[in-house]
Write a protein that holds these residues in place. Structure first.
Motif, PDB file in Angstrom:
ATOM      1  N   ASP A 100       0.896  -1.105   0.098  1.00  0.00           N
ATOM      2  CA  ASP A 100      -0.029   0.052  -0.229  1.00  0.00           C
ATOM      3  C   ASP A 100       0.764   1.138  -0.134  1.00  0.00           C
ATOM      4  O   ASP A 100       1.497   1.582   1.046  1.00  0.00           O
ATOM      5  CB  ASP A 100      -0.931   0.122   1.220  1.00  0.00           C
ATOM      6  N   CYS A 102      -0.285   4.365  -1.018  1.00  0.00           N
ATOM      7  CA  CYS A 102      -1.260   5.437  -1.236  1.00  0.00           C
ATOM      8  C   CYS A 102      -0.810   6.567  -0.123  1.00  0.00           C
ATOM      9  O   CYS A 102      -0.371   6.279   1.060  1.00  0.00           O
ATOM     10  CB  CYS A 102      -2.661   5.140  -0.682  1.00  0.00           C
ATOM     11  N   CYS A 242      -0.506  -7.505  -4.582  1.00  0.00           N
ATOM     12  CA  CYS A 242      -1.349  -6.291  -4.952  1.00  0.00           C
ATOM     13  C   CYS A 242      -0.638  -4.819  -4.724  1.00  0.00           C
ATOM     14  O   CYS A 242      -0.200  -4.965  -3.407  1.00  0.00           O
ATOM     15  CB  CYS A 242      -2.758  -6.203  -4.686  1.00  0.00           C
ATOM     16  N   ARG A 244      -1.337  -1.215  -4.268  1.00  0.00           N
ATOM     17  CA  ARG A 244      -2.319  -0.135  -4.288  1.00  0.00           C
ATOM     18  C   ARG A 244      -1.498   1.270  -4.012  1.00  0.00           C
ATOM     19  O   ARG A 244      -0.864   1.509  -3.313  1.00  0.00           O
ATOM     20  CB  ARG A 244      -3.115  -0.305  -2.955  1.00  0.00           C
ATOM     21  N   GLN A 270      -3.457  -1.335  -8.090  1.00  0.00           N
ATOM     22  CA  GLN A 270      -4.681  -0.857  -8.049  1.00  0.00           C
ATOM     23  C   GLN A 270      -4.684   0.353  -7.616  1.00  0.00           C
ATOM     24  O   GLN A 270      -3.566   0.939  -7.137  1.00  0.00           O
ATOM     25  CB  GLN A 270      -5.272  -1.725  -6.635  1.00  0.00           C
ATOM     26  N   CYS A 271      -5.808   1.221  -7.959  1.00  0.00           N
ATOM     27  CA  CYS A 271      -5.688   2.771  -7.955  1.00  0.00           C
ATOM     28  C   CYS A 271      -6.554   3.023  -6.827  1.00  0.00           C
ATOM     29  O   CYS A 271      -7.845   2.865  -6.935  1.00  0.00           O
ATOM     30  CB  CYS A 271      -5.976   3.308  -9.069  1.00  0.00           C
ATOM     31  N   ARG A 272      -6.449   4.056  -5.732  1.00  0.00           N
ATOM     32  CA  ARG A 272      -7.331   4.677  -4.827  1.00  0.00           C
ATOM     33  C   ARG A 272      -7.765   5.996  -5.337  1.00  0.00           C
ATOM     34  O   ARG A 272      -8.918   6.194  -5.401  1.00  0.00           O
ATOM     35  CB  ARG A 272      -6.560   4.767  -3.674  1.00  0.00           C
ATOM     36  N   CYS A 295     -11.505  -0.571  -5.925  1.00  0.00           N
ATOM     37  CA  CYS A 295     -10.489   0.386  -5.143  1.00  0.00           C
ATOM     38  C   CYS A 295     -10.892   1.574  -5.541  1.00  0.00           C
ATOM     39  O   CYS A 295     -10.377   2.381  -4.291  1.00  0.00           O
ATOM     40  CB  CYS A 295      -9.243  -0.247  -5.428  1.00  0.00           C
TER      41      CYS A 295
END
Length: 569
Positions: A100, A102, A242, A244, A270-272, A295
């Protein structure tokens, strides 16, 4: 910033890279996080790479909100992190399944050489493509080994068959060979060694077993287990990790982003939140089709010539993302004042599209020039907004009147009306809006709204009743020093207020400024070069704050470095 004993020890451990072979093999998993934080804080990219390559937990989060006084990770450390994730795919000690990132990106060129949003996006996409290429090479090598093994078994079987077919072979070999060769009359229990049929069956059985292994965990090849949690599609069966992150896509990075999102591999991006700049409507639509559905929480489109019809085409695609809660449109050329055919129909389609975003709570429309149409846009929303940003929107008194009576007035936490000209006719609506949002409003911006001393005096009582306000921005308004002092006296009487962005008083500018200057004129007009003039203003403002005992209130006139998000909850 106070460091714990663990933080201090972690700093000493990662500072000497020559000692890493000694402690990497015996450090408990509970200390990986403090060691990694220390490696980021003190810029030790080699230590970052070694820790991430053998990360012992399933999840690794880097980014987000940082501790007070802690800066963003250095660019070299971020690059070492990404390289280590790819190497960890072939490392059995690595248990990582979710990375992650983000909130990791920051503005380009910041202190300490951090990695900006565009650079981080390009690096992430490069990492995904490299991991996919490495997995394909590994699978190709394994396939080659399997083909060679099967070919060797075929050659061995052919050799046995040729030996059997030679005349007088049984007499030469003798009785032991006869026991090993099955005839058609022999059953499976009568032979002493496997014959041709058994060898063929054995080859087929081995090949079938190899095919079944595709459903077991293989970290090098990137194959998921049958016992793992089921995925949305078949491509997820190849995912090992994954990733993110928040993506920044423009014309220069679009092709690389499309390559990273469009082909399956061991790393799934994956995109937030996605920020898009200078892309056409068709390219933005293609990007939305590639993004995973579950996501995505926010879309930020900037400097793209969408037009109202183009945005009306994109909104149905946005409705396919169930978690989407934020939509920001900045300088997207939605000017409807021009005489164009079926503009009103496209605007209705845009309003219906916004209504399909059932979880939308943040809407930002910058410089779209939609005067008189705020009711049409916001009335179709299925729930009240918490964040509403309408700078440079040319709002009319009718727009402000609707907003003050709408359901959104009771739920707004952030309101930005910057660069919308406010006059006497708009003041009743603004006062009513502040009254209804007094319990929930946290951040307010009225910069560049043409507020004079008289208008501000009428507005201050309503502003003072906003009990939850943490930041107020009123920069680039034509206030004299007397009006500015009234503003500060009101601010110190608001216990929740932490930041005030105030304008330079008109007395601080050089002579020649018009009597009612616009925000653009205030921004471009030079300030008085005498230091004593600015110092006198600062002393008077500081005296008001000091006499009130408010040491927690921060006053600034620095428009470029003001950031409401720095307010601590």
């Amino acid at each position: 910033m106070v460091f714990s004993l663990v933080d201090l020890c972690a700093r000493e451990v990662v500072s000497d890279h020559s000692s890493s072979p000694g402690w990497l093999g015996c450090v408990p998993r509970e200390l990986y996080r403090p060691l990694l934080d220390a490696a980021f804080t003190y810029c030790r990219p080699l230590a970052v790479g070694e820790l991430v390559q053998r990360w012992p937990e399933r999840t690794l989060r880097v980014g987000g909100r940082r501790r007070q006084g802690q800066g963003p990770p250095n660019r070299l450390c971020v690059q070492a992190l990404l390289l280590a994730v790819v190497r960890g795919l072939a490392d059995k000690r690595c248990a990582l399944q979710l990375l992650d990132l983000c909130g990791l990106q920051c503005e380009e060129g910041g202190v300490g050489d951090p990695m900006g949003g565009w650079s981080l996006t390009v690096a992430l996409c490069t990492m995904v493509v490299q991991a996919r290429a490495g997995a394909q090479r590994t699978l190709w090598r394994e396939g080659e080994r399997e083909r060679k093994r099967v070919a060797a078994m075929e050659r061995e079987r052919d050799q046995v068959k040729r030996e059997r077919e030679k005349p007088g072979n049984e007499e030469e070999v003798g009785r032991p060979l006869a026991k090993c060769v099955r005839t058609e009359k022999d059953g499976p229990e009568t032979s002493g060694c496997p014959g041709e049929g058994e060898q063929i069956k054995g080859v087929r059985r081995r090949m079938e077993m190899e095919r079944r292994k595709e459903n077991t965990v293989d970290r090098v090849g990137g194959v998921a287990s049958e016992e793992a949690k089921p995925s949305e599609n078949e491509d997820d069966n190849e995912v090992v990790v994954c990733v993110r992150a928040d993506l920044f896509v423009n014309a220069r990075s679009w092709e690389r982003v499309r390559a990273a999102l469009g082909t399956p591999g061991p790393l799934k991006l994956q995109c937030r939140y996605v920020r898009v700049e200078e892309l056409s409507v068709s390219s933005i639509g293609s990007l939305l089709d590639l993004l995973p559905r579950r996501c995505l929480m926010g879309v930020d489109i900037r400097y793209s010539c969408l037009g109202v019809p183009g945005l009306a085409l994109l909104l149905p695609q946005l409705a396919a993302f169930p978690a989407l809660s934020s939509l920001r449109l900045h300088y997207c050329n939605l000017d409807i004042r021009r005489d164009m055919a079926d503009q009103q129909g496209a605007l209705r389609d845009m309003s219906l599209g916004l209504g399909r975003l059932v979880h939308l709570c943040c809407l930002s429309l910058t410089a779209l020039r939609l005067p008189g149409h705020l009711r049409m846009l916001l009335s179709s929303l299925s729930q009240p907004l918490e964040v509403l940003e309408l700078p440079y929107l040319s709002l009319t008194p009718a727009d402000l009147s609707y907003l003050s009576c709408s359901p959104h007035a009771f739920s707004l936490q952030q309101l930005d009306l910057s660069e919308n000209r406010l006059d006497e006719s708009a003041l009743p609506s603004i006062r009513q809006l502040l009254s209804r949002a007094s319990d929930c409003l946290l951040h307010l911006s009225l910069s560049g709204c043409g507020l004079t001393d008289q208008l501000l005096t009428s507005l201050l009582p309503s502003l003072a009743r906003c009990r939850s306000l943490k930041s107020v921005a009123v920069a680039l308004n034509p206030l004299y020093l007397a009006g500015l002092l009234d503003l500060v006296r009101t601010a110190v009487g608001m216990p929740s207020l932490r930041q005030l962005l105030y304008p330079n008083p008109l007395e601080d500018y050089q002579p020649g400024l018009p009597p009612m200057p616009t925000s653009a004129q205030l921004l471009d007009w030079p300030l008085d070069e005498l230091v004593t003039v600015h110092k006198a203003t600062s002393l008077q403002l500081d005296r008001v704050v000091t006499e009130s005992g408010r040491s927690d209130l921060f006053l600034t006139c620095d428009l470029l470095n003001y950031n409401k998000d720095l307010v601590q909850d």
